[in-house]
Design a protein around this motif. Structure first.
Motif, mmCIF file in Angstrom:
data_model
loop_
_atom_site.group_PDB
_atom_site.id
_atom_site.type_symbol
_atom_site.label_atom_id
_atom_site.label_comp_id
_atom_site.label_asym_id
_atom_site.label_seq_id
_atom_site.Cartn_x
_atom_site.Cartn_y
_atom_site.Cartn_z
ATOM 1 N N GLY A 13 0.813 -1.221 0.000
ATOM 2 C CA GLY A 13 0.000 0.000 0.000
ATOM 3 C C GLY A 13 0.840 1.262 0.000
ATOM 4 N N SER A 14 2.075 1.128 0.491
ATOM 5 C CA SER A 14 2.977 2.283 0.555
ATOM 6 C C SER A 14 4.406 1.775 0.541
ATOM 7 N N SER A 16 6.499 2.762 2.453
ATOM 8 C CA SER A 16 6.870 2.665 3.873
ATOM 9 C C SER A 16 6.619 1.260 4.435
ATOM 10 N N ASP A 17 5.928 0.412 3.675
ATOM 11 C CA ASP A 17 5.639 -0.956 4.122
ATOM 12 C C ASP A 17 6.800 -1.923 3.861
ATOM 13 N N ARG A 44 -5.100 5.942 -2.405
ATOM 14 C CA ARG A 44 -4.397 7.075 -3.024
ATOM 15 C C ARG A 44 -4.247 6.907 -4.533
ATOM 16 N N ALA A 67 -0.013 -6.338 0.725
ATOM 17 C CA ALA A 67 0.369 -5.957 2.087
ATOM 18 C C ALA A 67 -0.011 -4.509 2.334
ATOM 19 N N ALA A 68 -0.681 -4.262 3.453
ATOM 20 C CA ALA A 68 -1.041 -2.882 3.763
ATOM 21 C C ALA A 68 -1.369 -2.745 5.238
ATOM 22 N N GLY A 69 -1.290 -1.519 5.708
ATOM 23 C CA GLY A 69 -1.633 -1.221 7.082
ATOM 24 C C GLY A 69 -2.829 -0.287 7.147
ATOM 25 N N TRP A 70 -3.208 0.100 8.345
ATOM 26 C CA TRP A 70 -4.360 0.970 8.609
ATOM 27 C C TRP A 70 -5.637 0.319 8.051
HETATM 28 C C1 RP5 Z 1 -1.486 2.074 4.154
HETATM 29 O O1 RP5 Z 1 -1.270 3.181 4.967
HETATM 30 C C2 RP5 Z 1 -0.126 1.603 3.749
HETATM 31 O O2 RP5 Z 1 -0.148 0.249 3.431
HETATM 32 C C3 RP5 Z 1 0.721 1.896 4.960
HETATM 33 O O3 RP5 Z 1 0.826 0.754 5.803
HETATM 34 C C4 RP5 Z 1 -0.080 2.985 5.692
HETATM 35 C C5 RP5 Z 1 0.669 4.277 5.832
HETATM 36 O O4 RP5 Z 1 1.166 4.693 4.592
HETATM 37 P P1 RP5 Z 1 2.152 5.940 4.487
HETATM 38 O O5 RP5 Z 1 1.427 7.124 5.062
HETATM 39 O O6 RP5 Z 1 3.395 5.596 5.275
HETATM 40 O O7 RP5 Z 1 2.447 6.096 3.014
HETATM 41 O O8 RP5 Z 1 -2.256 2.388 3.047
#
Ligand code: RP5
Length: 166
Positions: A13-14, A16-17, A44, A67-70
């Motif tokens: 997702g980013s 940063s992952d 996004r 893979a993603a967070g939030w």
């Molecule tokens: C999610 O938001 C992404 O997978 C990541 O884990 C989280 C934060 O993203 P960034 O703000 O670091 O780009 O969509």
């Protein structure tokens, strides 16, 4: 490695992952599974995410790891656009510690499944993708067996070091 065309698509997702996804990439590499890795966000860059999923099968991919967070809608969105198996890898790091991502991935509505592994268990995501491919790849299946034998040997060695009986 005989096969070089990617069979597994790893989507984050980013950027940063990446640190948390590295264990997944390491497992794929260890098992000699060719993969590609990219970034596409369900929120996004929704067009990029849908395009990736729509073209994945034609490009030769067999499995996608997302893979993603939030509030992690990435695997679900990809699953909406392809019938390839999607493995969801929920990542920690949010104020809810990844439970938000886990629930978003695992609790898909009937008809559009996402095979979700545990929070931050990138290695399992990679191994699961390999196991899916191994159904029709005997050599890969043997490498998976070898990986398990190594794990078992480590347990036995640890037990012997502790001097445990039986
Ligand atoms: C999610 O938001 C992404 O997978 C990541 O884990 C989280 C934060 O993203 P960034 O703000 O670091 O780009 O969509």
């Amino acid at each position: 490695m005989a096969e070089t065309k990617p069979l597994v698509g790893v989507v984050m997702g980013s950027a940063s992952d990446l640190e948390q996804v590295q264990a997944c990439l390491d497992a794929l590499k260890e098992l000699e599974v060719p993969y590609e890795v990219t970034v596409a966000s369900a929120h996004r860059t929704p067009d990029r995410a849908s395009e990736y999923a729509k073209t994945a099968a034609k490009r030769g991919l067999k499995v996608i790891i997302a893979a993603a967070g939030w509030a992690a809608h990435l695997p679900g969105v990809l699953a909406a656009y392809t019938t390839l198996p999607i493995i969801g890898l929920p990542l920690g790091g949010s104020p809810l510690g990844g439970k938000d991502a886990l629930y978003a991935m695992v609790q898909m509505p009937p008809g559009i499944p996402v095979a979700t592994v545990g929070i931050n268990t990138g290695r399992n995501a990679g191994i699961l993708a390999a196991q899916i491919l191994a159904v029709s790849d005997e050599a890969l299946s043997e490498r998976l067996v070898g990986m398990r034998q190594k794990m078992a040997a480590k347990v036995i060695a640890a037990a012997e070091k502790l001097g445990a009986g039986e």
